[in-house]
Design a protein around this motif. Sequence first.
Motif, PDB file in Angstrom:
ATOM      1  N   LEU A 151       4.882  -1.345 -69.214  1.00 51.23           N
ATOM      2  CA  LEU A 151       5.832  -0.264 -68.981  1.00 51.23           C
ATOM      3  C   LEU A 151       5.662   0.341 -67.593  1.00 51.23           C
ATOM      4  O   LEU A 151       6.643   0.683 -66.931  1.00 51.23           O
ATOM      5  CB  LEU A 151       5.654   0.810 -70.061  1.00 51.23           C
ATOM      6  CG  LEU A 151       6.771   1.839 -70.201  1.00 51.23           C
ATOM      7  CD1 LEU A 151       8.106   1.164 -70.410  1.00 51.23           C
ATOM      8  CD2 LEU A 151       6.467   2.789 -71.347  1.00 51.23           C
ATOM      9  N   SER A 152       4.438   0.459 -67.129  1.00 58.25           N
ATOM     10  CA  SER A 152       4.197   1.026 -65.810  1.00 58.25           C
ATOM     11  C   SER A 152       4.350  -0.006 -64.700  1.00 58.25           C
ATOM     12  O   SER A 152       4.364   0.341 -63.522  1.00 58.25           O
ATOM     13  CB  SER A 152       2.789   1.616 -65.753  1.00 58.25           C
ATOM     14  OG  SER A 152       1.814   0.597 -65.921  1.00 58.25           O
ATOM     15  N   GLY A 153       4.453  -1.271 -65.074  1.00 58.72           N
ATOM     16  CA  GLY A 153       4.612  -2.319 -64.077  1.00 58.72           C
ATOM     17  C   GLY A 153       3.307  -2.857 -63.536  1.00 58.72           C
ATOM     18  O   GLY A 153       3.301  -3.699 -62.626  1.00 58.72           O
ATOM     19  N   THR A 154       2.164  -2.404 -64.072  1.00 54.95           N
ATOM     20  CA  THR A 154       0.884  -2.931 -63.602  1.00 54.95           C
ATOM     21  C   THR A 154       0.613  -4.327 -64.145  1.00 54.95           C
ATOM     22  O   THR A 154      -0.267  -5.030 -63.658  1.00 54.95           O
ATOM     23  CB  THR A 154      -0.271  -1.992 -64.004  1.00 54.95           C
ATOM     24  OG1 THR A 154      -0.257  -1.814 -65.424  1.00 54.95           O
ATOM     25  CG2 THR A 154      -0.110  -0.636 -63.327  1.00 54.95           C
ATOM     26  N   ALA A 155       1.351  -4.733 -65.167  1.00 50.64           N
ATOM     27  CA  ALA A 155       1.293  -6.116 -65.668  1.00 50.64           C
ATOM     28  C   ALA A 155       2.704  -6.664 -65.719  1.00 50.64           C
ATOM     29  O   ALA A 155       3.670  -5.911 -65.887  1.00 50.64           O
ATOM     30  CB  ALA A 155       0.656  -6.158 -67.055  1.00 50.64           C
ATOM     31  N   THR A 156       2.838  -7.951 -65.540  1.00 53.63           N
ATOM     32  CA  THR A 156       4.144  -8.595 -65.554  1.00 53.63           C
ATOM     33  C   THR A 156       4.133  -9.785 -66.495  1.00 53.63           C
ATOM     34  O   THR A 156       3.080 -10.292 -66.881  1.00 53.63           O
ATOM     35  CB  THR A 156       4.545  -9.081 -64.153  1.00 53.63           C
ATOM     36  OG1 THR A 156       3.547 -10.013 -63.688  1.00 53.63           O
ATOM     37  CG2 THR A 156       4.656  -7.916 -63.185  1.00 53.63           C
ATOM     38  N   ARG A 157       5.309 -10.229 -66.861  1.00 54.51           N
ATOM     39  CA  ARG A 157       5.461 -11.401 -67.712  1.00 54.51           C
ATOM     40  C   ARG A 157       5.479 -12.645 -66.826  1.00 54.51           C
ATOM     41  O   ARG A 157       6.454 -12.903 -66.123  1.00 54.51           O
ATOM     42  CB  ARG A 157       6.753 -11.307 -68.515  1.00 54.51           C
ATOM     43  CG  ARG A 157       6.737 -10.228 -69.583  1.00 54.51           C
ATOM     44  CD  ARG A 157       5.757 -10.567 -70.669  1.00 54.51           C
ATOM     45  NE  ARG A 157       5.761  -9.586 -71.763  1.00 54.51           N
ATOM     46  CZ  ARG A 157       4.931  -9.653 -72.791  1.00 54.51           C
ATOM     47  NH1 ARG A 157       4.033 -10.625 -72.859  1.00 54.51           N
ATOM     48  NH2 ARG A 157       4.966  -8.734 -73.746  1.00 54.51           N
ATOM     49  N   SER A 158       4.401 -13.424 -66.881  1.00 54.38           N
ATOM     50  CA  SER A 158       4.297 -14.607 -66.019  1.00 54.38           C
ATOM     51  C   SER A 158       4.096 -15.895 -66.807  1.00 54.38           C
ATOM     52  O   SER A 158       3.873 -16.951 -66.231  1.00 54.38           O
ATOM     53  CB  SER A 158       3.134 -14.433 -65.027  1.00 54.38           C
ATOM     54  OG  SER A 158       1.923 -14.214 -65.724  1.00 54.38           O
ATOM     55  N   GLU A 159       4.156 -15.812 -68.146  1.00 53.77           N
ATOM     56  CA  GLU A 159       3.929 -17.009 -68.967  1.00 53.77           C
ATOM     57  C   GLU A 159       5.031 -18.044 -68.749  1.00 53.77           C
ATOM     58  O   GLU A 159       6.192 -17.698 -68.497  1.00 53.77           O
ATOM     59  CB  GLU A 159       3.875 -16.635 -70.454  1.00 53.77           C
ATOM     60  CG  GLU A 159       2.750 -15.682 -70.817  1.00 53.77           C
ATOM     61  CD  GLU A 159       3.128 -14.225 -70.672  1.00 53.77           C
ATOM     62  OE1 GLU A 159       2.259 -13.359 -70.870  1.00 53.77           O
ATOM     63  OE2 GLU A 159       4.307 -13.959 -70.329  1.00 53.77           O
ATOM     64  N   ILE A 160       4.655 -19.299 -68.846  1.00 54.46           N
ATOM     65  CA  ILE A 160       5.584 -20.407 -68.630  1.00 54.46           C
ATOM     66  C   ILE A 160       5.756 -21.185 -69.930  1.00 54.46           C
ATOM     67  O   ILE A 160       4.797 -21.442 -70.654  1.00 54.46           O
ATOM     68  CB  ILE A 160       5.078 -21.346 -67.518  1.00 54.46           C
ATOM     69  CG1 ILE A 160       5.129 -20.623 -66.170  1.00 54.46           C
ATOM     70  CG2 ILE A 160       5.889 -22.624 -67.457  1.00 54.46           C
ATOM     71  CD1 ILE A 160       4.557 -21.428 -65.026  1.00 54.46           C
ATOM     72  N   ASP A 161       6.976 -21.542 -70.222  1.00 58.54           N
ATOM     73  CA  ASP A 161       7.272 -22.376 -71.385  1.00 58.54           C
ATOM     74  C   ASP A 161       6.837 -23.807 -71.070  1.00 58.54           C
ATOM     75  O   ASP A 161       7.451 -24.485 -70.243  1.00 58.54           O
ATOM     76  CB  ASP A 161       8.770 -22.319 -71.677  1.00 58.54           C
ATOM     77  CG  ASP A 161       9.144 -23.073 -72.950  1.00 58.54           C
ATOM     78  OD1 ASP A 161       8.241 -23.615 -73.620  1.00 58.54           O
ATOM     79  OD2 ASP A 161      10.351 -23.120 -73.270  1.00 58.54           O
ATOM     80  N   THR A 162       5.765 -24.252 -71.715  1.00 58.75           N
ATOM     81  CA  THR A 162       5.174 -25.558 -71.397  1.00 58.75           C
ATOM     82  C   THR A 162       5.781 -26.705 -72.195  1.00 58.75           C
ATOM     83  O   THR A 162       5.381 -27.856 -72.016  1.00 58.75           O
ATOM     84  CB  THR A 162       3.658 -25.524 -71.659  1.00 58.75           C
ATOM     85  OG1 THR A 162       3.424 -25.226 -73.044  1.00 58.75           O
ATOM     86  CG2 THR A 162       2.980 -24.472 -70.784  1.00 58.75           C
ATOM     87  N   ARG A 163       6.723 -26.412 -73.044  1.00 54.55           N
ATOM     88  CA  ARG A 163       7.305 -27.471 -73.868  1.00 54.55           C
ATOM     89  C   ARG A 163       8.175 -28.401 -73.038  1.00 54.55           C
ATOM     90  O   ARG A 163       8.714 -28.011 -71.993  1.00 54.55           O
ATOM     91  CB  ARG A 163       8.149 -26.864 -75.000  1.00 54.55           C
ATOM     92  CG  ARG A 163       7.365 -26.022 -75.978  1.00 54.55           C
ATOM     93  CD  ARG A 163       8.299 -25.312 -76.944  1.00 54.55           C
ATOM     94  NE  ARG A 163       9.191 -24.374 -76.250  1.00 54.55           N
ATOM     95  CZ  ARG A 163      10.196 -23.728 -76.834  1.00 54.55           C
ATOM     96  NH1 ARG A 163      10.435 -23.910 -78.118  1.00 54.55           N
ATOM     97  NH2 ARG A 163      10.956 -22.901 -76.136  1.00 54.55           N
ATOM     98  N   SER A 164       8.330 -29.626 -73.513  1.00 54.91           N
ATOM     99  CA  SER A 164       9.255 -30.568 -72.897  1.00 54.91           C
ATOM    100  C   SER A 164      10.501 -30.608 -73.776  1.00 54.91           C
ATOM    101  O   SER A 164      10.562 -31.333 -74.779  1.00 54.91           O
ATOM    102  CB  SER A 164       8.619 -31.955 -72.807  1.00 54.91           C
ATOM    103  OG  SER A 164       9.536 -32.880 -72.257  1.00 54.91           O
ATOM    104  N   LEU A 165      11.485 -29.793 -73.408  1.00 56.19           N
ATOM    105  CA  LEU A 165      12.679 -29.657 -74.228  1.00 56.19           C
ATOM    106  C   LEU A 165      13.896 -30.227 -73.523  1.00 56.19           C
ATOM    107  O   LEU A 165      14.183 -29.876 -72.371  1.00 56.19           O
ATOM    108  CB  LEU A 165      12.954 -28.175 -74.528  1.00 56.19           C
ATOM    109  CG  LEU A 165      11.970 -27.429 -75.420  1.00 56.19           C
ATOM    110  CD1 LEU A 165      12.413 -25.971 -75.554  1.00 56.19           C
ATOM    111  CD2 LEU A 165      11.871 -28.071 -76.784  1.00 56.19           C
ATOM    112  N   PRO A 166      14.643 -31.097 -74.181  1.00 50.13           N
ATOM    113  CA  PRO A 166      15.896 -31.545 -73.586  1.00 50.13           C
ATOM    114  C   PRO A 166      16.918 -30.420 -73.614  1.00 50.13           C
ATOM    115  O   PRO A 166      16.869 -29.541 -74.495  1.00 50.13           O
ATOM    116  CB  PRO A 166      16.324 -32.693 -74.509  1.00 50.13           C
ATOM    117  CG  PRO A 166      15.728 -32.343 -75.829  1.00 50.13           C
ATOM    118  CD  PRO A 166      14.409 -31.683 -75.514  1.00 50.13           C
TER     119      PRO A 166
END
Length: 391
Positions: free
Chosen positions: A37-52
């Motif tokens: 909420l304060s912006g000290t952390a961000t969403r950086s996760e990556i979708d590692t699946r191999s999806l068509p």
Amino acid sequence: MHPTVTGTTPARGVRKTSIRLADGRELIYFDDREPFLSGTATRSEIDTRSLPVMHTRSDVRYDVLTGEWVVLAAHRMNRTYQPPSEENPLAPTRPGRPPTEIPAPDYDVVVFENRFPSFSQPPAGTVDDTTADPAESFVDGEPLWPRRRTGGRCEVVCFTSDPAASFAELSQRRARTVIEAWADRTRSLSAMPSTRQVVCFENRGEEIGVTLSHPHGQIYAYPYLPPRTQSLIRQSRLHREKTGRLLLADVLDAERRAGSRMVLTGEHWSGYVPAAARWPLEVHLAPHRDVADLAALDDAEADELATVYLELLRRVDRFFPGVHRTPYIAAWHQAPVGADRDLGRLHLQLFSLMRSPGRMKFLAGSESALGAWINDSTPEDIARRLRDVAS
């Protein structure tokens, strides 16, 4: 394909972060906790699946006998159905478990494009084009059966990362975040050229055909007006021509005057059982002010809604003796986008197919074939029970 963050915005105590999943679909985090909420952390996760990339092409055909559009979405036939808990696609992605639709190890509220949508969607990054090829304007070339490609959009809303929870068990703070997510998506989807109505809804319970038990709902941006909305707008137009007033506002005022079917009342919201309720358990919730949609609520109305809605859901769960979680459908009807918007009004319709503990109301000949509804209860009895089970 690695998804990338497309934006992060704090609003109403919620930080919104949009990313792209491996197949290009959009996913949006709505975080209401620190440190996001304060912006000290961000969403950086990556979708590692191999999806068509999913190529969907729904067909909408006109039923000349009823004047209604019917969506044909054959690609949904083999969509995910009641997977084991370790393969829950709506759970967070955690070490030692298969990756899910949500790359993060935890989340507050998440919205993402449905992988098996009812409506056709253009590939990510392209313009939404719902113009039908003139050669495909009719089924078999017969003018009796118009057809068109859909456009529109279908999204999934995960209310919590806890697969064992329910909406009724959310905190007031988390319910407020869900409302903010609904409002945000209503605003964005209403801006799409093909959208005629945005509806947020939740189906709960295997008894009504829910395919994933994780607490979640859906948001549909309809490229046409659904039949119930068409009927409501028709009746609202006739009422305005006769009285000069808005039908849904007059219904709320009449229910509050009568009182016999009122369930609860706050400063900004009231809940009531409609005088001609069709279901053995049905209740409507409406704002006192004329509001077109969830995006138009002010802070006070949205804040009270989080409290009132939770109270209503908890009463629904206590309605049937011995039933811990009542199966239900909860749909937020919002005003049409564009033409006839002034004839619509925001309201919730919540109903259950359960008529008594362990017994469901099946829509047999009268309801399914003829559309002639027969209720096994009375609206006054339903309202009385909902008042009796107040906390």
